[in-house]
Design an enzyme around this catalytic site. Sequence first.
Site, PDB file in Angstrom:
ATOM      1  N   GLU A 132       4.261  10.605 -13.114  1.00 47.18           N
ATOM      2  CA  GLU A 132       3.893  10.077 -14.440  1.00 47.18           C
ATOM      3  C   GLU A 132       2.724  10.862 -15.036  1.00 47.18           C
ATOM      4  O   GLU A 132       2.661  11.071 -16.246  1.00 47.18           O
ATOM      5  CB  GLU A 132       3.580   8.573 -14.321  1.00 47.18           C
ATOM      6  CG  GLU A 132       4.860   7.777 -14.048  1.00 47.18           C
ATOM      7  CD  GLU A 132       4.674   6.518 -13.240  1.00 47.18           C
ATOM      8  OE1 GLU A 132       3.536   6.028 -13.111  1.00 47.18           O
ATOM      9  OE2 GLU A 132       5.693   6.008 -12.713  1.00 47.18           O
ATOM     10  N   GLY A 138      10.921   3.346 -10.154  1.00 45.31           N
ATOM     11  CA  GLY A 138      11.051   2.245 -11.103  1.00 45.31           C
ATOM     12  C   GLY A 138      12.465   2.039 -11.622  1.00 45.31           C
ATOM     13  O   GLY A 138      12.683   1.302 -12.577  1.00 45.31           O
ATOM     14  N   GLY A 161       5.283   1.155  -5.841  1.00 47.96           N
ATOM     15  CA  GLY A 161       4.880   0.794  -7.200  1.00 47.96           C
ATOM     16  C   GLY A 161       5.094  -0.694  -7.440  1.00 47.96           C
ATOM     17  O   GLY A 161       4.289  -1.533  -7.048  1.00 47.96           O
ATOM     18  N   GLY A 162       6.205  -1.029  -8.081  1.00 51.08           N
ATOM     19  CA  GLY A 162       6.471  -2.408  -8.498  1.00 51.08           C
ATOM     20  C   GLY A 162       6.291  -3.436  -7.392  1.00 51.08           C
ATOM     21  O   GLY A 162       5.706  -4.518  -7.623  1.00 51.08           O
ATOM     22  N   SER A 178      11.327   2.918  -5.718  1.00 49.59           N
ATOM     23  CA  SER A 178      12.123   1.692  -5.543  1.00 49.59           C
ATOM     24  C   SER A 178      12.182   1.225  -4.085  1.00 49.59           C
ATOM     25  O   SER A 178      13.205   0.719  -3.619  1.00 49.59           O
ATOM     26  CB  SER A 178      13.523   1.868  -6.116  1.00 49.59           C
ATOM     27  OG  SER A 178      13.449   2.146  -7.506  1.00 49.59           O
ATOM     28  N   HIS A 197       0.950  12.442  -9.365  1.00 51.94           N
ATOM     29  CA  HIS A 197       2.051  11.506  -9.600  1.00 51.94           C
ATOM     30  C   HIS A 197       2.929  12.042 -10.737  1.00 51.94           C
ATOM     31  O   HIS A 197       2.423  12.606 -11.703  1.00 51.94           O
ATOM     32  CB  HIS A 197       1.503  10.117  -9.937  1.00 51.94           C
ATOM     33  CG  HIS A 197       2.575   9.071  -9.842  1.00 51.94           C
ATOM     34  ND1 HIS A 197       3.491   8.884 -10.844  1.00 51.94           N
ATOM     35  CD2 HIS A 197       2.888   8.199  -8.856  1.00 51.94           C
ATOM     36  CE1 HIS A 197       4.334   7.922 -10.469  1.00 51.94           C
ATOM     37  NE2 HIS A 197       3.990   7.498  -9.270  1.00 51.94           N
ATOM     38  N   ASN A 228       0.583   1.542  -5.336  1.00 48.62           N
ATOM     39  CA  ASN A 228       0.108   2.175  -6.568  1.00 48.62           C
ATOM     40  C   ASN A 228       0.297   1.152  -7.677  1.00 48.62           C
ATOM     41  O   ASN A 228       1.430   0.900  -8.101  1.00 48.62           O
ATOM     42  CB  ASN A 228       0.927   3.447  -6.839  1.00 48.62           C
ATOM     43  CG  ASN A 228       0.600   4.079  -8.182  1.00 48.62           C
ATOM     44  OD1 ASN A 228      -0.339   3.670  -8.861  1.00 48.62           O
ATOM     45  ND2 ASN A 228       1.382   5.083  -8.556  1.00 48.62           N
ATOM     46  N   TRP A 229      -0.804   0.561  -8.096  1.00 49.15           N
ATOM     47  CA  TRP A 229      -0.701  -0.522  -9.099  1.00 49.15           C
ATOM     48  C   TRP A 229      -0.335   0.016 -10.485  1.00 49.15           C
ATOM     49  O   TRP A 229       0.023  -0.737 -11.360  1.00 49.15           O
ATOM     50  CB  TRP A 229      -2.024  -1.297  -9.171  1.00 49.15           C
ATOM     51  CG  TRP A 229      -2.318  -2.146  -7.975  1.00 49.15           C
ATOM     52  CD1 TRP A 229      -1.600  -2.220  -6.800  1.00 49.15           C
ATOM     53  CD2 TRP A 229      -3.406  -3.076  -7.822  1.00 49.15           C
ATOM     54  NE1 TRP A 229      -2.178  -3.136  -5.944  1.00 49.15           N
ATOM     55  CE2 TRP A 229      -3.291  -3.663  -6.545  1.00 49.15           C
ATOM     56  CE3 TRP A 229      -4.477  -3.450  -8.640  1.00 49.15           C
ATOM     57  CZ2 TRP A 229      -4.198  -4.618  -6.081  1.00 49.15           C
ATOM     58  CZ3 TRP A 229      -5.386  -4.397  -8.174  1.00 49.15           C
ATOM     59  CH2 TRP A 229      -5.240  -4.975  -6.905  1.00 49.15           C
ATOM     60  N   LYS A 230      -0.495   1.304 -10.711  1.00 49.41           N
ATOM     61  CA  LYS A 230      -0.259   1.909 -12.037  1.00 49.41           C
ATOM     62  C   LYS A 230      -1.100   1.176 -13.087  1.00 49.41           C
ATOM     63  O   LYS A 230      -2.194   0.721 -12.768  1.00 49.41           O
ATOM     64  CB  LYS A 230       1.240   1.935 -12.354  1.00 49.41           C
ATOM     65  CG  LYS A 230       2.052   2.615 -11.221  1.00 49.41           C
ATOM     66  CD  LYS A 230       3.471   2.926 -11.571  1.00 49.41           C
ATOM     67  CE  LYS A 230       4.156   3.603 -10.385  1.00 49.41           C
ATOM     68  NZ  LYS A 230       5.543   3.974 -10.675  1.00 49.41           N
ATOM     69  N   GLU A 243       8.249  11.537  -3.889  1.00 51.21           N
ATOM     70  CA  GLU A 243       8.748  10.530  -4.826  1.00 51.21           C
ATOM     71  C   GLU A 243       9.778  11.189  -5.753  1.00 51.21           C
ATOM     72  O   GLU A 243       9.401  11.795  -6.767  1.00 51.21           O
ATOM     73  CB  GLU A 243       7.603   9.964  -5.664  1.00 51.21           C
ATOM     74  CG  GLU A 243       6.532   9.292  -4.832  1.00 51.21           C
ATOM     75  CD  GLU A 243       5.741   8.268  -5.634  1.00 51.21           C
ATOM     76  OE1 GLU A 243       5.722   7.115  -5.211  1.00 51.21           O
ATOM     77  OE2 GLU A 243       5.179   8.617  -6.686  1.00 51.21           O
TER      78      GLU A 243
END
Length: 252
Positions: free
Chosen positions: A98, A174, A235-236, A214, A96, A9-11, A168
């Site tokens: 977010e 994150g 993510g990251g 994470s 998600h 997930n590049w966000k 999640e």
Amino acid sequence: MRKKIVAGNWKMNMNLQEGVALATELKAALAADAPACDVVICTPFIHLATVAGITEGTVIGLGAENCADKAKGAYTGEVSAEMVKSTGAQYVILGHSERRSYYGETAEILKEKVNLALANGLKVIFCIGEVKEEREAGKQNEVVAAQLAGSLYELTAEQFANIILAYEPVWAIGTGLTATSDQAEDMHAFIRGEIAKQFGAEAAENVSILYGGSCKPSNAKEIFSKPDVDGGLIGGAALKVADFKGIIDAWK
Ligand code: 13P
């Protein structure tokens, strides 16, 4: 029988040129060393059509990070499920945390999005998970059960076959604070039990449940070793090919 999946997930990261470079590098890495799982990248809307030209005919699946809760019309700035599908993408992330917390997406709104995504032939990566206070109060199971019921339980078993779930825990996203593999397994097994009650044993056995929060090359193998963990939503660590490939290789 159910699929093992590592999805990125590049966000809201990377401009178009950077995204193209990342997808191109990932394509080369996976062509040189084939993955032992399904691989998906979910990118910002504006990357999709261009990145589809890179991933087409490769092992890499492509998805959006969101879609509108309306089919079409005067909704300035929105992007419909049909538009996502027309880029060549096959997946969409919905629910998600977010989106739920920063953009007020309720279970009801997400139900509309899920219905539209499925009606347009997209597979949905549906995210669920509790916040820190809910876990501290021991309420994680009831929170996740309500998220599932609120958006997915009007689907038929046939429709549900196009849903991938992603657990999640919000406190792990994150933050560098990963759920332990036992915490992940406990929740994934609970989720699978809930799905069995609603859609039957076969649907529960077949649904892929990804862990997100994470996840890194250094912890992926341990998390993926659990019987009810079918992969990760990353993510990251999806923003660098070496890290993302390291997680993909956890399935080898
Ligand atoms: P991180 O891997 O950066 O914690 O993000 C997880 C996530 O939110 C994926 O959707």
